[in-house]
Design a protein around this motif. Structure first.
Motif, mmCIF file in Angstrom:
data_model
loop_
_atom_site.group_PDB
_atom_site.id
_atom_site.type_symbol
_atom_site.label_atom_id
_atom_site.label_comp_id
_atom_site.label_asym_id
_atom_site.label_seq_id
_atom_site.Cartn_x
_atom_site.Cartn_y
_atom_site.Cartn_z
ATOM 1 N N LYS A 61 -124.825 107.627 -148.643
ATOM 2 C CA LYS A 61 -124.514 108.997 -149.029
ATOM 3 C C LYS A 61 -125.709 109.916 -148.823
ATOM 4 C CE LYS A 61 -122.237 109.523 -152.859
ATOM 5 N NZ LYS A 61 -121.882 109.391 -154.295
ATOM 6 N N ALA A 62 -126.917 109.406 -149.084
ATOM 7 C CA ALA A 62 -128.137 110.190 -148.900
ATOM 8 C C ALA A 62 -129.312 109.227 -148.860
ATOM 9 C CB ALA A 62 -128.317 111.204 -150.025
ATOM 10 N N ILE A 63 -130.384 109.649 -148.172
ATOM 11 C CA ILE A 63 -131.602 108.848 -148.149
ATOM 12 C C ILE A 63 -132.777 109.772 -148.470
ATOM 13 C CG2 ILE A 63 -131.772 109.109 -145.628
ATOM 14 C CD1 ILE A 63 -133.101 106.312 -145.613
ATOM 15 N N TYR A 64 -133.511 109.423 -149.544
ATOM 16 C CA TYR A 64 -134.600 110.251 -150.040
ATOM 17 C C TYR A 64 -135.935 109.534 -149.853
ATOM 18 C CZ TYR A 64 -130.639 112.339 -152.545
ATOM 19 O OH TYR A 64 -129.436 112.903 -152.870
ATOM 20 N N LEU A 94 -141.162 111.814 -152.859
ATOM 21 C CA LEU A 94 -140.664 113.097 -153.359
ATOM 22 C C LEU A 94 -139.557 112.956 -154.387
ATOM 23 C CD1 LEU A 94 -140.440 115.119 -150.007
ATOM 24 C CD2 LEU A 94 -142.375 114.872 -151.542
ATOM 25 N N THR A 95 -139.021 111.763 -154.522
ATOM 26 C CA THR A 95 -137.843 111.577 -155.372
ATOM 27 C C THR A 95 -138.128 111.912 -156.824
ATOM 28 O OG1 THR A 95 -137.052 109.847 -153.899
ATOM 29 C CG2 THR A 95 -136.068 109.946 -156.079
ATOM 30 N N VAL A 96 -139.293 111.515 -157.330
ATOM 31 C CA VAL A 96 -139.631 111.740 -158.739
ATOM 32 C C VAL A 96 -139.663 113.223 -159.063
ATOM 33 C CG1 VAL A 96 -141.340 111.269 -160.534
ATOM 34 C CG2 VAL A 96 -140.935 109.596 -158.745
ATOM 35 N N ALA A 97 -139.895 114.068 -158.055
ATOM 36 C CA ALA A 97 -139.976 115.514 -158.299
ATOM 37 C C ALA A 97 -138.678 116.064 -158.872
ATOM 38 C CB ALA A 97 -140.325 116.232 -156.997
ATOM 39 N N GLY A 98 -137.575 115.380 -158.643
ATOM 40 C CA GLY A 98 -136.307 115.857 -159.174
ATOM 41 C C GLY A 98 -136.236 115.848 -160.691
ATOM 42 N N LEU A 99 -137.138 115.114 -161.329
ATOM 43 C CA LEU A 99 -137.144 115.049 -162.794
ATOM 44 C C LEU A 99 -137.862 116.233 -163.420
ATOM 45 C CD1 LEU A 99 -138.050 111.271 -163.211
ATOM 46 C CD2 LEU A 99 -135.775 112.289 -163.305
ATOM 47 N N PHE A 100 -138.618 116.996 -162.613
ATOM 48 C CA PHE A 100 -139.507 118.012 -163.188
ATOM 49 C C PHE A 100 -139.142 119.424 -162.734
ATOM 50 C CE2 PHE A 100 -142.214 114.178 -162.261
ATOM 51 C CZ PHE A 100 -142.182 113.671 -163.545
ATOM 52 N N LYS A 101 -137.892 119.664 -162.449
ATOM 53 C CA LYS A 101 -137.496 120.989 -161.975
ATOM 54 C C LYS A 101 -137.714 122.077 -163.022
ATOM 55 C CE LYS A 101 -133.361 119.608 -160.937
ATOM 56 N NZ LYS A 101 -131.951 119.634 -160.469
ATOM 57 N N SER A 102 -137.681 121.709 -164.297
ATOM 58 C CA SER A 102 -137.784 122.706 -165.364
ATOM 59 C C SER A 102 -139.230 123.032 -165.750
ATOM 60 C CB SER A 102 -137.022 122.214 -166.597
ATOM 61 O OG SER A 102 -137.559 120.990 -167.064
ATOM 62 N N THR A 106 -130.259 116.997 -156.870
ATOM 63 C CA THR A 106 -129.068 117.792 -156.561
ATOM 64 C C THR A 106 -129.104 118.230 -155.099
ATOM 65 O OG1 THR A 106 -130.219 119.767 -157.346
ATOM 66 C CG2 THR A 106 -128.816 118.618 -158.917
ATOM 67 N N ARG A 107 -127.942 118.627 -154.583
ATOM 68 C CA ARG A 107 -127.850 118.977 -153.172
ATOM 69 C C ARG A 107 -128.725 120.171 -152.811
ATOM 70 N NH1 ARG A 107 -121.981 119.216 -150.541
ATOM 71 N NH2 ARG A 107 -122.202 117.024 -151.105
ATOM 72 N N ASP A 108 -128.892 121.127 -153.754
ATOM 73 C CA ASP A 108 -129.671 122.319 -153.445
ATOM 74 C C ASP A 108 -131.163 122.023 -153.289
ATOM 75 O OD1 ASP A 108 -129.581 121.748 -156.269
ATOM 76 O OD2 ASP A 108 -130.617 123.638 -156.610
#
Length: 446
Positions: A138-141, A145-153, A266-268
């Motif tokens: 479905k996707a390959i990350y 960079l993957t851990v960065a998705g936890l710190f968007k806020s 997320t996709r964005d």
């Protein structure tokens, strides 16, 4: 929202996490670690068809590049051109990019963009392992960079440190966006003095080269569980706590930080590195799948409809047979019809004669109309008649009494005109012989 499986390739190990996605987070159902050589057998036996993949790319290109402030649809092409120019050893590659914003440098407005590129051959090595076993990615990350998705806020800048094998990934985040990535080799697992030195050097680089001062250092994954270093990090240190993991095994998930982090992308965020050819292949496969399903559905409907028609034919046939069995007078009626038909055939010659006689035009009227012809200096020697289908055909033969050719033609033309002027007459052919002054006219009367 459904069950999802994430596979993280981390050096010699492959970490797999089964989770259920829900509105408020994820629930981890199971997690396991395999050796890389065991993974192909796992795919053969695994019933799941779709996977999210996290991969530790050994060779990658990352940078912050500047391009003119063009429209968004041109950004990707300009970024690709810049990568080809700056990373000459990357012939075929896939990349992701993030637009930070615009700046004015030396009175020129530019766009700053972070890029991360990997070779397509490295991607194919991963993708083919799934394709050959009928699985879908479905996707390959990229794991870095993957851990960065936890710190968007988190808006303030900080330095994040993660570990894969004996390599440490250090990346700077600001306003939830990655600014800088660095991978360094370590002497052992966990944090040691060499790692502290690398972290402090990276902090100083961020201050001097990037003009960004990290507020703290975020340790992730297994780095949070122990500390073997005697030296101190120059800025505050915090650990990523798994409080948001809704699972009884949350304390153990520190070792699965990369596959777990993939659930929060997320996709964005545009972190997917799947190649164009694989996306096209997936779309074609999906189209063939739906086309096959549609064909089978229509075939089943057609077979069902055919069965319905056959059933109606059989029912109608049985109904007719029943009617015939319960109608004993049917044969008598048919016999009576045949007798009457035989009687009628005896009168048919007379009926045909009457019909033909009524269709022949009136001969008396035909001759009466001929008597009204203009016959100045014309002598009609003979009139012959023949009966056609619904018409009378006649032939007029005679002589024109005149000494001059001009008068002869004039008298003959008057005769022709008078015939054409009679209603029901039509001239089929005529001729005038100047030598002997005779004429021949063929007419038809209906």
């Amino acid at each position: 929202m459904g069950k999802t499986v994430t596979v993280s390739f981390e050096g010699e190990n492959v970490r797999i996490v089964y989770a259920t996605l829900k509105k408020k987070g994820i629930v981890v159902d199971d997690a396991l670690v395999l050796k890389d050589e065991q993974f192909d057998d796992f795919l053969e036996k695994e019933k799941t068809k779709e996977f999210i993949v996290v991969y530790d790319f050994k060779h990658f290109y990352q940078d912050i590049i500047s391009i003119p402030p063009v429209k968004n649809r041109y950004v990707k092409n300009l970024v690709e051109a810049e990568i080809r120019k700056k990373a000459s050893d990357f012939k075929e590659f896939s990349f992701i990019h993030f637009v930070y914003g615009e700046k004015i440098i030396e009175n020129r407005r530019i766009k700053e963009i972070f890029v991360f590129a990997v070779r397509n051959e490295d991607l194919r090595d991963v993708i083919n392992r799934f394709i050959h076993r009928g699985k879908v990615i479905k996707a390959i990350y990229p794991s870095v960079l993957t851990v960065a998705g936890l710190f968007k806020s988190i808006e303030e800048p900080f330095l994040c440190v993660s570990e894969i094998g004996q390599n440490k990934n250090l990346f700077l985040l600001r306003d939830g966006k990655i600014q800088f990535v660095r991978t360094v080799h370590s002497l052992a697992h966990g944090i040691n003095d060499l790692d502290i030195q690398n972290i402090n050097m990276t902090v100083n680089y961020c201050k001097q080269a990037m003009r960004t001062t990290p507020s703290f250092v975020m340790l992730t994954g297994s780095l949070c569980s122990y500390d073997n270093a005697a030296a101190n990090i120059s800025i505050p240190v915090v650990c990523l706590a798994p409080l948001f993991f809704r699972s009884q095994m949350s304390s153990a998930l520190l070792d699965f930080i990369f596959p777990v982090s993939a659930f929060f992308i997320t996709r964005d965020m545009n972190l997917d590195l799947l190649t164009r050819e694989y996306k096209s292949f997936s779309q074609l496969t999906l189209l063939l799948k739906y086309s096959t399903f549609l064909f089978l559905s229509l075939s089943i409907i057609g077979i069902g409809y055919g069965g319905f028609i056959v059933k109606n034919i059989v029912e109608s046939k049985n109904k007719l047979s029943s009617i015939r069995m319960h109608s004993p007078d049917g044969e008598n009626t048919l016999s009576l019809y045949e007798n009457k038909r035989a009687e009628l055939s005896g009168y048919m010659p007379f009926i045909t004669l009457l019909k033909n006689s009524t269709s022949i035009p009136d001969i008396q009227r035909f001759l009466s109309l001929l008597s009204g012809l203009t016959t100045d200096n014309i002598r009609i020697d003979s009139i012959s008649l023949s009966v056609g289908e619904g018409s009378l055909k006649g032939e007029l033969k005679g002589l024109v009494k005149s000494e001059s050719y001009a008068n002869m033609q004039m008298y003959y033309q008057k005769l022709i005109n008078s015939i054409s002027g009679i209603n029901g007459f039509s001239i089929k052919g005529h001729s005038l012989e100047l030598k002997d002054k005779t004429f021949h006219i063929e007419i038809e009367y209906r």
